[in-house]
Design a protein around this motif. Structure first.
Motif, PDB file in Angstrom:
ATOM      1  N   VAL A   1       0.657  -0.892  -0.210  1.00  0.00           N
ATOM      2  CA  VAL A   1      -0.266   0.064  -0.207  1.00  0.00           C
ATOM      3  C   VAL A   1       0.829   1.406   0.366  1.00  0.00           C
ATOM      4  CG1 VAL A   1      -1.924   0.923   1.246  1.00  0.00           C
ATOM      5  CG2 VAL A   1      -1.588  -1.307   1.009  1.00  0.00           C
ATOM      6  N   VAL A   2       2.252   0.884   0.767  1.00  0.00           N
ATOM      7  CA  VAL A   2       2.746   2.220   0.616  1.00  0.00           C
ATOM      8  C   VAL A   2       3.365   2.794  -0.532  1.00  0.00           C
ATOM      9  CG1 VAL A   2       5.062   3.594   1.393  1.00  0.00           C
ATOM     10  CG2 VAL A   2       3.276   2.514   3.088  1.00  0.00           C
ATOM     11  N   ILE A   3       4.307   2.114  -1.406  1.00  0.00           N
ATOM     12  CA  ILE A   3       4.504   1.473  -2.265  1.00  0.00           C
ATOM     13  C   ILE A   3       3.646   2.464  -3.914  1.00  0.00           C
ATOM     14  CG2 ILE A   3       4.910   0.247  -4.844  1.00  0.00           C
ATOM     15  CD1 ILE A   3       6.086  -2.061  -2.093  1.00  0.00           C
ATOM     16  N   GLU A   4       2.398   1.840  -3.613  1.00  0.00           N
ATOM     17  CA  GLU A   4       1.627   2.227  -4.511  1.00  0.00           C
ATOM     18  C   GLU A   4       0.940   3.645  -4.324  1.00  0.00           C
ATOM     19  OE1 GLU A   4      -3.196   0.989  -5.978  1.00  0.00           O
ATOM     20  OE2 GLU A   4      -2.411   0.333  -4.353  1.00  0.00           O
ATOM     21  N   LEU A   5       1.166   4.123  -3.241  1.00  0.00           N
ATOM     22  CA  LEU A   5       0.417   5.185  -2.377  1.00  0.00           C
ATOM     23  C   LEU A   5       1.521   6.120  -3.123  1.00  0.00           C
ATOM     24  CD1 LEU A   5      -0.396   7.883  -0.454  1.00  0.00           C
ATOM     25  CD2 LEU A   5       0.147   7.369   0.708  1.00  0.00           C
ATOM     26  N   ALA A   6       3.474   5.734  -3.053  1.00  0.00           N
ATOM     27  CA  ALA A   6       4.012   6.746  -3.041  1.00  0.00           C
ATOM     28  C   ALA A   6       4.334   6.789  -4.733  1.00  0.00           C
ATOM     29  CB  ALA A   6       5.480   5.937  -2.684  1.00  0.00           C
ATOM     30  N   ILE A   7       3.864   5.872  -5.527  1.00  0.00           N
ATOM     31  CA  ILE A   7       4.056   5.621  -6.870  1.00  0.00           C
ATOM     32  C   ILE A   7       3.065   6.931  -7.583  1.00  0.00           C
ATOM     33  CG2 ILE A   7       3.895   4.935  -9.183  1.00  0.00           C
ATOM     34  CD1 ILE A   7       5.085   1.993  -8.185  1.00  0.00           C
ATOM     35  N   ALA A   8       1.927   6.433  -7.243  1.00  0.00           N
ATOM     36  CA  ALA A   8       1.166   7.774  -7.489  1.00  0.00           C
ATOM     37  C   ALA A   8       0.794   9.190  -6.687  1.00  0.00           C
ATOM     38  CB  ALA A   8      -0.677   7.125  -6.515  1.00  0.00           C
ATOM     39  N   SER A   9       1.933   9.490  -5.724  1.00  0.00           N
ATOM     40  CA  SER A   9       1.516  10.913  -5.419  1.00  0.00           C
ATOM     41  C   SER A   9       2.973  11.449  -6.302  1.00  0.00           C
ATOM     42  CB  SER A   9       1.832  10.843  -3.937  1.00  0.00           C
ATOM     43  OG  SER A   9       1.320  10.202  -2.904  1.00  0.00           O
ATOM     44  N   MET A  10       4.071  11.013  -6.681  1.00  0.00           N
ATOM     45  CA  MET A  10       5.054  11.354  -7.227  1.00  0.00           C
ATOM     46  C   MET A  10       4.331  11.549  -8.224  1.00  0.00           C
ATOM     47  SD  MET A  10       8.478   9.644  -8.424  1.00  0.00           S
ATOM     48  CE  MET A  10       9.108  10.320  -7.002  1.00  0.00           C
ATOM     49  N   GLU A  11       3.402  10.960  -9.358  1.00  0.00           N
ATOM     50  CA  GLU A  11       2.384  11.142 -10.495  1.00  0.00           C
ATOM     51  C   GLU A  11       1.553  12.559  -9.587  1.00  0.00           C
ATOM     52  OE1 GLU A  11       0.326   8.316 -11.443  1.00  0.00           O
ATOM     53  OE2 GLU A  11       2.281   7.271 -12.670  1.00  0.00           O
ATOM     54  N   GLU A  12       1.236  12.766  -8.931  1.00  0.00           N
ATOM     55  CA  GLU A  12       0.758  14.046  -8.978  1.00  0.00           C
ATOM     56  C   GLU A  12       1.630  14.929  -8.605  1.00  0.00           C
ATOM     57  OE1 GLU A  12      -2.025  15.547  -4.885  1.00  0.00           O
ATOM     58  OE2 GLU A  12      -2.351  13.866  -5.545  1.00  0.00           O
ATOM     59  N   LEU A  13       2.611  14.786  -7.690  1.00  0.00           N
ATOM     60  CA  LEU A  13       3.603  16.260  -7.705  1.00  0.00           C
ATOM     61  C   LEU A  13       4.609  16.612  -9.108  1.00  0.00           C
ATOM     62  CD1 LEU A  13       5.187  17.593  -5.565  1.00  0.00           C
ATOM     63  CD2 LEU A  13       7.395  16.344  -5.780  1.00  0.00           C
ATOM     64  N   ILE A  14       4.793  15.588  -9.781  1.00  0.00           N
ATOM     65  CA  ILE A  14       5.280  15.806 -10.936  1.00  0.00           C
ATOM     66  C   ILE A  14       3.808  17.060 -11.809  1.00  0.00           C
ATOM     67  CG2 ILE A  14       5.857  15.493 -13.352  1.00  0.00           C
ATOM     68  CD1 ILE A  14       6.451  12.601 -12.489  1.00  0.00           C
TER      69      ILE A  14
END
Length: 722
Positions: free
Chosen positions: A239-252
């Motif tokens: 869940v943490v990994i999935e959240l981190a990847i989604a968050s990176m896409e949002e930040l970009i």
């Protein structure tokens, strides 16, 4: 053919490389003895003598090896001071000590890899034997009703479950073996101990998991896959990994998209505000709904800094460097768990769970605590992205006063060692406990926003460039005679600033014990017992801090406090005597950014033996004037290039912030131009015996000292109308 200066050039190149890269070179090139003596340079060689092609090796004595082996058991990563001390004892250069320890770590690493491979091979054989047993059992199983062969559909539930689980394990270890081979750099035919990982799902089977750009392979290195799970956080890693990847896409997207997500405040202004309606329409709410009582703060800033992009990434991913560079903002930080170290040699794909406490340099503003994951990734265009996102919703019974929605920065490489940094801060926070005089500043977003982060980064990059200077620039006059002395003085000043920032804010997470935070004069008093610390005088130290407002612009207050000609008006250390600057080191483009050594021209014999070390620094978000008394004997050692870690310091000083946005038109968060918020803090030794007790008289004296200093500053600035 071996050139005379080839090894000398390589030697200097290795000295400039980070220690991680040195370990990589030794792994790849199989360097077994790095203490080679360089061939004479071209200037030192006899022109009639042929170059010596054979490398000469320095062989350590048995005593030297035994001593270094014993030290290695206690500390495998000695710092500069430890290497110097060990080299002095063993008659070796610090560089020889450094190379020996690097080679020793490489040797241990290779031994561990051989052990891991043997362990994996044994587990592989176990799986093969288990698989054969299942096949034999299936072949000999008969139907209990008719005695005929059993179809798959007639197998017992336990047998079906075991067969499915065995197949899943084989697929999982095959995939892990492939990843391990990719990062270790050699074929691997063995399998890891998957039982230690528990019955977790494979990455491919996770719902909605983004596997674009080979993320499954790049997220994990071989060492992470073989490392047992830490119990610090008790979180669901997928869940943490999935959240981190989604968050990176949002930040970009938040860093690159303009309107309608970011709305300019005026036609000729570079400042903008986030449209919350557009934000919640554009991005999924991965960290949950906005909690009641929390206020949204979002800001974005871009800047070009004088630092290599990889050095910036290392600062952000190393919790100690990150805390030191942003010591005015980060009062405490800790890495709780490293889920992935990234691809060998850099932080591409690194993922770590952290906790941090953010501060404004004032006891009147509560700190903001965050529990979050930090994820670093290099993208196809060469841009590095580092993103933070809160994990509070993954912890039961967690009520957060501050949550970080995807926040962080994009780092782009520019020519000549420069980098462009785009910073995004997006948080939800409760500002209810902020003191009245700071409410405008905090609510405007200037106190914790992106502007303060990038301004601090720019100033610190300029300071680091000054520290790395190999010569004394023109215009730096005074008692500093050598580059080593200059570097030692800057290092001592850096420790002084770190010590000041650790005691000036509202954080109580350090070694201080709070005695009072609600005295009649709003002075917060803390105490600390110092023992066996060469960087602090032994005994009981009181730290007192308070904040006040002045109707004077911040820049004017900063120039007044750092000017030695006005120091006798307010500083009790000067005893109302004139102060003279003995040394000056510029460490930024702003003329006020410098480290100074001051001397009090006093007939008093006790004061004539005292100097004042001072660092003043200013950027668009705020300013600092920090100083500490030092004795002449200690400073002579520092100025000659000696170790500054043994100089005892008790820093005091001022943090100066704008009182809020200077222009309220359209909500533009510009720096204040009318008033200043000033925090004054003193650290004073009240008892040289660490086991002593604090007296009420000592607290009263410190309170009186702060009140007297504030009154003198107000009188000098306001009355004289500077």
């Amino acid at each position: 053919m071996f050139q005379p200066n080839m090894f000398e050039n390589l030697h200097h190149h290795l000295l400039d490389m980070p220690e991680k890269n040195l370990d990589m070179i030794r792994d790849d090139d199989d360097i077994h003895d790095s203490n080679m003596e360089a061939a004479p340079s071209g200037d030192d060689q006899d022109p009639n003598q042929r170059p010596n092609k054979k490398k000469r090796f320095h062989r350590h004595t048995q005593h030297q090896i035994q001593e270094m082996e014993a030290f290695f058991k206690e500390c495998a990563h000695p710092d500069d001071k430890q290497r110097k001390e060990l080299g002095r004892r063993l008659s070796l250069e610090p560089l020889q000590i450094k190379f020996w320890f690097q080679n020793k770590r490489t040797q241990i690493k290779a031994q561990h890899e051989r052990y891991d491979n043997t362990h994996l091979r044994n587990e592989n054989e176990k799986l093969r034997s288990e698989n054969m047993r299942f096949k034999e059992a299936l072949a000999t199983t008969s139907c209990p009703s008719c005695g005929g062969p059993t179809a798959i559909g007639e197998m017992s539930f336990d047998e079906q479950h075991l067969r499915i689980e065995n197949a899943r394990l084989r697929e999982e270890v095959d995939r892990i073996s492939g990843i391990a081979a990719k990062y270790v750099g050699k074929p691997t035919l063995t399998y890891p101990d998957v039982s230690s990982l528990g019955p977790s799902r494979s990455l491919e089977s996770m719902p909605n998991f983004n596997l674009q750009q080979g993320m499954a392979g790049e997220m994990f290195g071989a060492n992470d896959l073989l490392r047992s799970t830490s119990s610090h956080t008790q979180i669901d890693k997928p869940v943490v990994i999935e959240l981190a990847i989604a968050s990176m896409e949002e930040l970009i997207k938040m860093a690159q998209i303009g309107e309608p997500l970011w709305i300019p405040t005026s036609d000729d202004s570079s400042h903008e505000i986030l449209s919350e309606d557009e934000y919640f329409r554009s991005f999924p709410r991965d960290i949950g709904q906005k909690q009641m009582g929390l206020k949204s703060e979002a800001s974005r800033e871009s800047i070009v800094v004088i630092m290599n992009h990889m050095s910036l990434v290392e600062i952000l991913m190393d919790v100690d460097q990150w805390s030191n560079v942003f010591c005015g903002i980060v009062s405490r930080a800790m890495t709780l768990e490293v889920i992935s170290t990234g691809i060998a040699g850099n932080y591409d794909g690194a993922l770590q769970v952290m906790t941090a406490e953010y501060q404004v340099p004032s006891p009147f503003v509560p700190t903001r605590e965050n529990y979050f994951v930090r994820y670093c990734k290099k993208h196809d265009d060469g841009t590095w992205v580092v993103v933070d996102v809160s994990l509070d919703d993954l912890r039961s019974s967690s009520i957060a006063r501050c949550r970080r929605r995807p926040s962080g920065c994009l780092i782009q490489e520019l020519p000549n060692g420069y980098s462009k940094v785009t910073w995004v801060e997006n948080v939800e926070v409760d500002n209810g406990d902020v003191h009245d005089i700071y409410k405008v500043l905090v609510n405007s977003g200037l106190a914790f926003g992106a502007k303060r982060w990038v301004a601090t980064l720019e100033r610190q990059c300029e300071r680091l460039a000054s520290v790395m200077a190999s010569n004394i620039p023109a215009g730096e006059a005074g008692v500093i005679m050598t580059p080593k002395g200059r570097k030692s003085m800057l290092k001592l000043s850096e420790r002084m600033v770190l010590s000041y920032c650790s005691g000036v804010g509202a954080s109580t997470a350090h070694t201080w014990t709070t005695l009072s935070s609600s005295s009649p004069d709003d002075v917060r008093i803390m105490t600390r017992k110092s023992m066996d610390d060469p960087g602090r005088p032994p005994g009981i130290v009181l730290s007192a801090a308070t904040s006040f407002w002045l109707p004077i612009p911040p820049k004017q207050v900063f120039n007044f406090l750092r000017d030695e000609n006005w120091r006798s008006e307010w500083d009790i250390l000067s005893n109302y005597q004139l102060v003279q600057e003995m040394a000056h080191i510029a460490n930024g483009r702003d003329p006020g950014n410098c480290v100074s050594l001051l001397r009090v021209n006093s007939a008093n014999s006790s004061q004539s033996n005292m100097l004042i070390l001072q660092e003043s620094s200013s950027d668009s978000s705020g300013s600092y004037v920090i100083y500490a008394p030092v004795d002449i004997a200690s400073m002579k050692v520092v100025l000659s290039g000696g170790d500054p870690d043994y100089v005892a310091l008790l820093p005091s000083g001022f943090a100066i912030l704008p009182d809020g946005p200077g222009d309220y038109e359209g909500g533009v968060p510009e720096a204040g131009t009318v008033g200043s918020l000033i925090t004054v803090a003193f650290q004073i030794l009240v008892d040289s015996v660490p086991t002593g007790k604090i007296s009420l008289g000592s607290v009263a004296v410190v309170n009186s000292l702060i009140k007297c200093t504030i009154d003198k500053i107000k009188c000098a600035i306001v009355s004289d109308n500077l």
